[in-house]
Write an enzyme that holds these catalytic residues in place. Structure first.
Site, PDB file in Angstrom:
ATOM      1  CG  ASP A  47      -2.213   0.840   0.885  1.00  0.00           C
ATOM      2  OD1 ASP A  47      -2.145   1.700  -0.008  1.00  0.00           O
ATOM      3  OD2 ASP A  47      -3.244   0.653   1.547  1.00  0.00           O
TER       4      ASP A  47
HETATM    5  C1  NOJ Z   1      -4.018   3.886  -0.023  1.00  0.00           C
HETATM    6  C2  NOJ Z   1      -5.210   3.006   0.097  1.00  0.00           C
HETATM    7  O1  NOJ Z   1      -5.177   2.326   1.337  1.00  0.00           O
HETATM    8  C3  NOJ Z   1      -5.324   1.979  -1.018  1.00  0.00           C
HETATM    9  O2  NOJ Z   1      -6.562   1.342  -0.906  1.00  0.00           O
HETATM   10  C4  NOJ Z   1      -5.152   2.615  -2.356  1.00  0.00           C
HETATM   11  O3  NOJ Z   1      -5.280   1.646  -3.367  1.00  0.00           O
HETATM   12  C5  NOJ Z   1      -3.795   3.292  -2.415  1.00  0.00           C
HETATM   13  N1  NOJ Z   1      -3.724   4.314  -1.381  1.00  0.00           N
HETATM   14  C6  NOJ Z   1      -3.519   3.922  -3.769  1.00  0.00           C
HETATM   15  O4  NOJ Z   1      -4.306   5.027  -3.958  1.00  0.00           O
END
Ligand code: NOJ
Length: 745
Positions: free
Chosen positions: A290
């Site tokens: 993430d």
């Molecule tokens: C953080 C989020 O937790 C995740 O779900 C997302 O795909 C990523 N950022 C990318 O934007």
């Protein structure tokens, strides 16, 4: 320059052809592996590390459309330092970026473009919690398929979806992004999304990313990013199944989550990323972190610095680094120091290249960059109709006193009131992609379109969603008094759910309930339309409104869908994918809980309950009404004893005993009465959505196999145990009939 790339690919193919011709009957997979190895053999260590690096285009996380590629990015792409971008979108812009990779980098390895297409790219569909309320995996698959077409046409290869985290705490705003509280329903929805996005991987499909692996929804107190700590058994039986279902449906990527579980952050967990995912589940795709979740190992107190974090994550099996820059900065040094083996990097590169080959990017890196196609495929009528269809099916009728709904067509004056009544921003919901409020139909517009002048529509906003200003009440009451019926549109705004959007109360925000109280005094019937991204504790509305329709955040076609459903063009059939508590103090409250040694009993003080609350939630899991009524009878089992080789057929008759044709979700739950470990009071094991005409009766069958009765037993083996089982069938998780059978050795 494209020629150069083709020459390069033909070199790879020529060098492979000898290999292939000596090796008869190679499967597609083997051919791709051979191609991957061939590319890998040409790569320097730096180029390999570059493939593991994913950057977000531009500043912050939002999607960016540009046509000129800034020099700083050009240089990095040229040097092979970037394997993937997120948030760079548009056929033209992705073409420009891809051109640099393909024409100017030494090995011409194409980039892969990712984006959060969570419930739509430009045309928005209902938020995933709403989609789950359809209880129709095939509809969710269709929805994902249409979303993929739009995204793929705008240069996107890869969506960071589905989010399959089980959520038992509605304070957690990300409950909106998933399928709710149940592992069975959640697993079906996970698989449906994956199938819908990926299809057969043509250039109108995108690859899925099952997230957030793992257990992210278990955050203590519902506070986002917070510590997760549950038993291995709960983890395996409740939280893990939807990720596994996504993998089994063929998801090509997973995203490692921010949270720790039992002291080990997921993004550094070899147990999760290797032992379970690759050893147990045989996952062949790649795992992306993430956003900066590798860097966050430092604040978790799990890594001493960014270099240490990279060492831990890469060695744990995390292939691609989203935005922490740990890999690109430190991996080479870590290899030199012997802390990371180059063969581990090779494995990660292999996994990423494999997906690039599968997407066909080595054959045509620009397959997703067709400007004309982009214009043609975005916001087509078909996609808007699909969004409308999913929206109607996602609505849940929570109350319908004296069958006030469907609305009579002869109301002369209808008051449309509330901060969400003429609101085109919030129905888009969180993670709305490129959803534009200019494309959204509001409830007011939906009603105007529907009645087309035959009734007079009076509108008043009444109040805002979340402040204390009551100055609009007077106008709302005046309009209500002049009308025959009030459509009261209340709920949350789109930024109250989603990432980091946690609430400590589940009540309607601001003065919306006060507005409702004023309107009640007019004596006019109140139909409440709810828009929200989580279960809400709407006790007052439940007691006082004449009808309540839960519409979540329904997307681009919200207003039309709501009008059509309220007027009865479509008879609502959605069911709740998550329990609605009476108050936040009841959280966590979920249907598949344990019985305890002292199950709640209001007449017995020393039992498991709250002194000041009933035992039940406001609305249970699986709940949802229809404009018609259904009668259940003749619940039967084909046998009442089975061995592990047999199966048992559960049958029930369901009759439409009301005035309208309609659909019903017939739900089957099972309880294992005695186990080597305690078992939930009920577990959803099957459901069928059937259509019944007025007066029509159908027999619905479910089959239970021994494998459906398995769980993580005392010895940590996933198995069933002989003994008695109850089977419950009904219209929700509470209103059920039951029968019993025995599993014998
Ligand atoms: C953080 C989020 O937790 C995740 O779900 C997302 O795909 C990523 N950022 C990318 O934007």
């Amino acid at each position: 320059m494209k020629k150069l790339f083709l020459i390069f690919s033909s070199i790879v193919v020529i060098s492979l052809s000898g290999f292939i011709s000596n090796t008869p009957k190679l499967s597609n997979d083997e051919i791709i592996s051979a191609k991957v190895d061939s590319v890998l053999s040409l790569m320097t260590l730096d180029e390999k590390i570059g493939q593991l690096n994913q950057l977000s285009f531009g500043i912050g996380w939002g999607p960016t459309i540009k046509v000129a590629v800034p020099d700083e990015y050009k240089a990095q792409i040229r040097e092979g330092k970037i394997g993937s971008f997120l948030n760079a979108i548009g056929a033209e812009f992705t073409y420009e970026l891809q051109k640099v990779a393909v024409n100017e980098s030494r090995l011409k390895i194409p980039l892969i473009f990712g984006l959060d297409v969570i419930h739509g790219f430009k045309t928005t569909f209902p938020v995933p919690l709403g989609e789950a309320a359809t209880w129709q995996p095939e509809i969710v698959e269709m929805s994902a398929h249409y979303q993929a077409i739009e995204a793929a046409s705008a240069g996107i290869h890869w969506t960071f979806s589905p989010m399959v985290d089980i959520a038992r705490d509605p304070r957690w705003g990300r409950i909106m992004e998933g399928a709710g509280e149940d592992p069975y329903l959640g697993s079906l929805m996970a698989a449906a999304h994956v199938r819908g996005y990926q299809g057969n991987l043509s250039d109108l499909n995108i690859i899925a990313c099952v997230k957030h692996y793992a257990g992210y929804g278990g955050a203590e107190g519902g506070r986002d990013y917070n510590t997760v700590d549950f038993s291995e058994r709960t983890f395996r039986d409740i939280y893990l199944p939807p990720y596994k279902a996504g993998v089994e449906a063929g998801a090509h990527t997973l995203m490692a989550s921010f949270n720790e579980i039992g002291g080990i952050p997921s993004s550094g967990s070899k147990y999760l990323l290797n032992d379970i995912l690759r050893e147990e589940w045989n996952f062949k795709g790649f795992v992306v972190s993430d956003w900066n979740s590798i860097g966050e190992l430092i604040l978790h107190g799990f890594a001493s610095d960014l270099k240490h974090a990279g060492e831990i994550s890469l060695n744990a099996g995390l292939d691609m680094d989203m935005e922490s820059r740990s890999y690109i900065t430190h991996l080479k040094e870590l290899v030199d120091e012997g802390k990371v083996d180059e063969s581990t990097i090779d494995e990660s590169v292999r996994r990423i290249l494999r997906i690039k080959f599968m997407l066909g990017l080595f054959d045509d890196p620009y397959a997703y960059c067709d400007k004309e196609r982009e214009q043609k495929n975005i916001m087509t009528n078909d996609i808007k109709l699909a969004s409308l269809e999913v929206a109607k099916r996602s609505f849940v009728l929570l109350k319908n006193e004296k069958n006030i709904l469907p609305l009579k067509k002869d109301y002369k004056k209808i008051a449309i009131i509330g901060p969400l009544a003429n609101n085109s921003v919030d129905p888009i919901g969180g993670w709305g992609g490129l959803g534009d409020s200019a494309d959204v139909t509001t409830v007011l517009e939906g009603f105007k379109n529907y009645v087309d002048g035959s009734s007079q529509i009076l509108y008043s906003k009444g109040c805002n969603i979340d402040d204390q200003d009551k100055s609009g009440f007077k106008d709302a009451v005046t309009k209500a008094k002049k009308s025959d019926v009030i459509i009261l549109c209340v709920g949350e705004d789109r930024d109250m759910s989603g990432e980091a959007c946690v609430r400590s109360t589940l009540d309607l925000p601001g003065v919306q309930e006060d507005l409702a109280k004023e309107l009640l005094k007019t004596g006019k019937p109140i139909i409440s339309v709810l828009m929200n991204g989580r279960p809400l504790s709407i006790n007052w509305l439940n007691e006082n409104a004449n009808a309540i329709l839960e519409t979540w955040f329904a997307g681009t076609m919200a207003g039309d869908a709501i009008a059509k459903v309220l007027f009865g063009d479509y008879n609502p059939a959605g069911k709740l994918p998550a329990t609605f508590p009476r108050t936040v103090g009841q959280v966590p409250i979920y249907y598949n809980h344990k019985n305890t040694g002292r199950p709640g009993d209001l007449k017995n003080h020393y039992t498991s309950k709250y002194l000041d609350l009933p035992l039940t939630p406001l609305y249970p899991f699986g709940y949802g009404l229809s404009y018609t009524t259904f009668e259940y009878s003749s619940l039967n089992l084909s046998t009442n004893k089975i061995t592990e080789d047999d199966s048992i057929v559960v049958s029930v008759k369901v009759k439409n005993s009301g005035k309208y044709e309609g659909e019903e979700v017939v739900q089957m739950y099972v309880q294992d009465l005695v186990g080597s470990v305690t078992r939930p009071v009920k577990e959803l094991k099957g459901f069928k959505k059937i259509m019944l005409k007025r007066g029509e009766e159908k027999t619905v069958n479910f089959t239970i196999h021994e494998k459906d009765l398995r769980f993580t037993a005392a010895d940590m083996k996933f198995k069933s145990e002989p003994g008695l089982f109850k089977v419950f069938v009904g219209t929700n998780s509470v209103d059920v009939n039951e029968v019993q059978f025995e599993l014998i050795d």
